[in-house]
Design a protein around this motif. Structure first.
Motif, PDB file in Angstrom:
ATOM      1  N   GLN A   1       3.740   4.068   0.445  1.00  0.00           N
ATOM      2  CA  GLN A   1       4.472   2.082   1.366  1.00  0.00           C
ATOM      3  C   GLN A   1       2.868   1.486   1.563  1.00  0.00           C
ATOM      4  N   VAL A   2       3.255  -0.152   1.273  1.00  0.00           N
ATOM      5  CA  VAL A   2       2.776  -1.254   0.645  1.00  0.00           C
ATOM      6  C   VAL A   2       2.729  -1.178   2.113  1.00  0.00           C
ATOM      7  N   GLN A   3       1.471  -1.628   2.770  1.00  0.00           N
ATOM      8  CA  GLN A   3       1.755  -2.637   4.091  1.00  0.00           C
ATOM      9  C   GLN A   3       0.260  -3.650   3.694  1.00  0.00           C
ATOM     10  N   ASP A 113       4.554  -9.574  -4.909  1.00  0.00           N
ATOM     11  CA  ASP A 113       5.753  -8.134  -5.123  1.00  0.00           C
ATOM     12  C   ASP A 113       5.527  -8.071  -3.417  1.00  0.00           C
ATOM     13  N   TYR A 114       4.564  -8.506  -2.802  1.00  0.00           N
ATOM     14  CA  TYR A 114       4.653  -7.812  -1.187  1.00  0.00           C
ATOM     15  C   TYR A 114       4.174  -8.539  -0.486  1.00  0.00           C
TER      16      TYR A 114
END
Length: 125
Positions: A1-3, A113-114
């Motif tokens: 999971q990207v944070q 993207d994030y």
């Protein structure tokens, strides 16, 4: 999971400085362009600055912050920074960091993207 987690915002007087940080996890940081955007009350989100991957050879800034803001990255710490000097009231906004694989069109929010949750910067006179 990207944070992406921003920090360093706060209240500062006109002419003061702040340094924002954005710590990334869950992605190969050195392979992402990183950027800062901001959104003032009642306004659309706008581009502030961006730095290319892997090493930050290219840096881009909005005209409104050129000469006052500096973006940098530390791939060893998975962190991107925004040094903000000579702050004034128009810089008051929520500041967001963003990560994207593209190494072009840095000003386009859709290229990222994030996104982080943002950190509030308030400049008082």
């Amino acid at each position: 999971q990207v944070q992406l987690v921003e920090s360093g915002g706060g209240l500062v007087q006109t002419g003061g400085s702040l340094r924002l940080s954005c710590a990334a996890s869950g992605l190969t940081f050195s392979r992402y362009s990183m950027a800062w955007f901001r959104q003032a009350p009642g306004k659309e989100r706008e581009f502030v600055g961006a730095i290319s991957w892997p090493g930050g050879l290219r840096r881009y800034y909005a005209d409104s912050v050129k000469g006052r803001f500096t973006i940098s990255r530390d791939n060893a710490k998975n962190t991107v920074y925004l040094q903000m000097n000579s702050l004034n009231a128009v810089d008051t906004a929520i500041y967001y960091c963003a990560a994207g694989r593209a190494n072009s069109d840095y000003v386009q929010a859709g290229k990222y993207d994030y996104w982080g949750q943002g950190t509030q910067v308030t400049v008082s006179s």
